[in-house]
Design a protein around this motif. Structure first.
Motif, PDB file in Angstrom:
ATOM      1  N   SER A  66      72.308  45.357  46.583  1.00 24.11           N
ATOM      2  CA  SER A  66      72.251  47.241  45.888  1.00 24.11           C
ATOM      3  C   SER A  66      72.371  46.765  44.081  1.00 24.11           C
ATOM      4  CB  SER A  66      74.589  46.618  45.885  1.00 24.11           C
ATOM      5  OG  SER A  66      74.695  47.134  45.481  1.00 24.11           O
ATOM      6  N   VAL A  67      72.141  48.084  44.085  1.00 26.19           N
ATOM      7  CA  VAL A  67      71.567  48.736  42.810  1.00 26.19           C
ATOM      8  C   VAL A  67      72.581  48.065  42.008  1.00 26.19           C
ATOM      9  CG1 VAL A  67      71.689  50.450  41.618  1.00 26.19           C
ATOM     10  CG2 VAL A  67      69.520  50.206  43.690  1.00 26.19           C
ATOM     11  N   PHE A  68      73.849  48.915  42.549  1.00 26.31           N
ATOM     12  CA  PHE A  68      75.515  48.398  41.710  1.00 26.31           C
ATOM     13  C   PHE A  68      75.452  46.659  41.178  1.00 26.31           C
ATOM     14  CE2 PHE A  68      79.583  48.174  40.409  1.00 26.31           C
ATOM     15  CZ  PHE A  68      79.894  49.074  39.905  1.00 26.31           C
ATOM     16  N   ASP A  69      75.231  46.491  41.931  1.00 24.33           N
ATOM     17  CA  ASP A  69      75.552  44.967  42.087  1.00 24.33           C
ATOM     18  C   ASP A  69      73.657  44.400  41.333  1.00 24.33           C
ATOM     19  OD1 ASP A  69      77.962  44.776  43.586  1.00 24.33           O
ATOM     20  OD2 ASP A  69      76.640  43.937  45.419  1.00 24.33           O
ATOM     21  N   PHE A  70      73.111  44.685  40.882  1.00 23.65           N
ATOM     22  CA  PHE A  70      72.397  44.103  40.064  1.00 23.65           C
ATOM     23  C   PHE A  70      72.263  44.163  38.788  1.00 23.65           C
ATOM     24  CE2 PHE A  70      67.851  44.610  38.739  1.00 23.65           C
ATOM     25  CZ  PHE A  70      67.225  42.992  38.534  1.00 23.65           C
ATOM     26  N   ILE A  71      72.572  45.694  38.848  1.00 19.25           N
ATOM     27  CA  ILE A  71      72.861  46.290  37.109  1.00 19.25           C
ATOM     28  C   ILE A  71      73.701  45.563  36.803  1.00 19.25           C
ATOM     29  CG2 ILE A  71      73.557  48.276  35.878  1.00 19.25           C
ATOM     30  CD1 ILE A  71      72.343  50.224  37.849  1.00 19.25           C
TER      31      ILE A  71
ATOM     32  N   LEU B 299      71.729  57.891  37.660  1.00 20.49           N
ATOM     33  CA  LEU B 299      70.853  56.225  39.102  1.00 20.49           C
ATOM     34  C   LEU B 299      72.495  56.428  40.582  1.00 20.49           C
ATOM     35  CD1 LEU B 299      69.859  53.422  37.442  1.00 20.49           C
ATOM     36  CD2 LEU B 299      69.183  55.205  38.513  1.00 20.49           C
ATOM     37  N   GLU B 300      73.230  57.836  40.362  1.00 19.31           N
ATOM     38  CA  GLU B 300      74.024  57.878  41.482  1.00 19.31           C
ATOM     39  C   GLU B 300      73.887  57.930  42.533  1.00 19.31           C
ATOM     40  OE1 GLU B 300      76.004  60.057  37.163  1.00 19.31           O
ATOM     41  OE2 GLU B 300      74.001  59.966  38.890  1.00 19.31           O
ATOM     42  N   ALA B 301      73.252  58.091  42.847  1.00 20.67           N
ATOM     43  CA  ALA B 301      72.473  58.545  44.755  1.00 20.67           C
ATOM     44  C   ALA B 301      71.384  57.503  44.658  1.00 20.67           C
ATOM     45  CB  ALA B 301      71.567  59.618  44.321  1.00 20.67           C
ATOM     46  N   LEU B 302      71.536  56.183  43.572  1.00 19.52           N
ATOM     47  CA  LEU B 302      70.649  55.200  43.813  1.00 19.52           C
ATOM     48  C   LEU B 302      72.166  53.817  44.197  1.00 19.52           C
ATOM     49  CD1 LEU B 302      67.115  54.655  42.330  1.00 19.52           C
ATOM     50  CD2 LEU B 302      67.268  56.052  44.996  1.00 19.52           C
TER      51      LEU B 302
ATOM     52  N   ARG C  93      74.463  52.865  46.012  1.00 23.12           N
ATOM     53  CA  ARG C  93      74.748  51.920  46.753  1.00 23.12           C
ATOM     54  C   ARG C  93      73.499  51.374  48.048  1.00 23.12           C
ATOM     55  NH1 ARG C  93      79.314  49.865  44.763  1.00 23.12           N
ATOM     56  NH2 ARG C  93      80.606  51.729  43.882  1.00 23.12           N
ATOM     57  N   ARG C  94      72.635  51.622  47.241  1.00 23.40           N
ATOM     58  CA  ARG C  94      71.049  51.157  47.581  1.00 23.40           C
ATOM     59  C   ARG C  94      71.044  49.681  47.862  1.00 23.40           C
ATOM     60  NH1 ARG C  94      66.920  55.935  47.066  1.00 23.40           N
ATOM     61  NH2 ARG C  94      65.709  54.560  48.779  1.00 23.40           N
TER      62      ARG C  94
END
Length: 252
Positions: free
Chosen positions: A91-96, A127-130, A132-133
């Motif tokens: 996910s974007v969060f985990d990657f960041i 980036l809130e909308a991204l 969890r993607r």
């Protein structure tokens, strides 16, 4: 925060990058520009400590890069590649969040402060909308922003980027350019980026380093050295530089 390069030498089989003296300063965007194979990416990787020069020759505020421990280097320098296909399942969060890995030992997990840093970066970049993607669901332009977000989560003073606008459409090009300028001005970052398209340089860079065949051809403020005679010498191709509405433009 400054990076100083002294007598840098990196050799491959049939190529040598040689930089005798170079200084990168904070609060500005420096662009590395030159033909393909000139040594731009090699210089970036040497500045990031990803390849080792023949002699230790990269200093950050007087500290020798090669002597820094991993967590010390993570707090000073981050590197943003063009793409990162290995991240496609995250996910974007985990990657960041991976940007915090330089501060963790092999057996530890991210702490609350690490998660807070990621949330801060996501909010700063909108980036809130991204969040969890999955990274694989993003466009190329969105992935570039997420790569920069990971570098911001690392919280380093210096951000190195390898051609961050290559293959992007106009909208995403300008988003990346505006973000890099904002980071230099608002976050006091030292931004160093290689650039593929010379048309973008006047909008992007405060300072230029022109590289040709592994040697520095010229350095200086963009407004002073973004000139036709230097660009023609750099690319071996006739060019014109004109000014329109206070901006320098390339005519080919």
């Amino acid at each position: 925060m400054q990076i100083r390069v002294e007598r840098l030498r990196v050799r491959y089989q049939d190529f040598e990058l040689s930089v005798d003296n170079l200084l990168f300063s904070t609060n500005r965007v420096t662009a590395l520009v030159g033909p393909n194979g000139a040594g731009k990416s090699t210089l970036l990787r040497a500045l990031a400590g990803l390849i080792k020069p023949i002699v230790n020759s990269v200093f950050i505020d007087g500290l020798e890069l090669a002597r820094l421990r991993g967590w010390e280097r993570a707090g000073l320098v981050s590197y943003v590649p063009q793409e990162h296909n290995a991240a496609l399942n995250f996910s974007v969060f985990d990657f960041i969040l991976m940007g915090r890995s330089g501060y963790l030992n092999i057996f530890s997990s991210p702490a609350r402060a690490d998660y807070q840093k990621v949330e801060e970066v996501i909010s700063y970049l909108g980036l809130e909308a991204l969040a969890r993607r999955k990274c694989q669901e993003l466009s190329s332009g969105e992935r570039r922003i997420v790569l920069i977000a990971r570098a911001l989560a690392q919280d380093s003073k210096i951000i190195l980027l390898d051609e961050p606008t290559t293959f992007l459409d106009l909208k995403h090009e300008m988003e990346v350019i505006n973000l890099l300028r904002r980071l230099a001005a608002d976050r006091a970052k030292t931004i160093i980026t290689s650039v593929h398209s010379i048309d973008l340089i006047p909008r992007l860079a405060d300072f230029l380093v022109m590289i040709k065949a592994g040697r520095i051809l010229a350095t200086g403020p963009t407004t002073e050295i973004f000139r036709a005679e230097l660009l023609e010498s750099l690319f071996d191709y006739p060019l014109r530089v004109v000014e329109a509405e206070g901006k320098q433009l390339i005519l080919r």
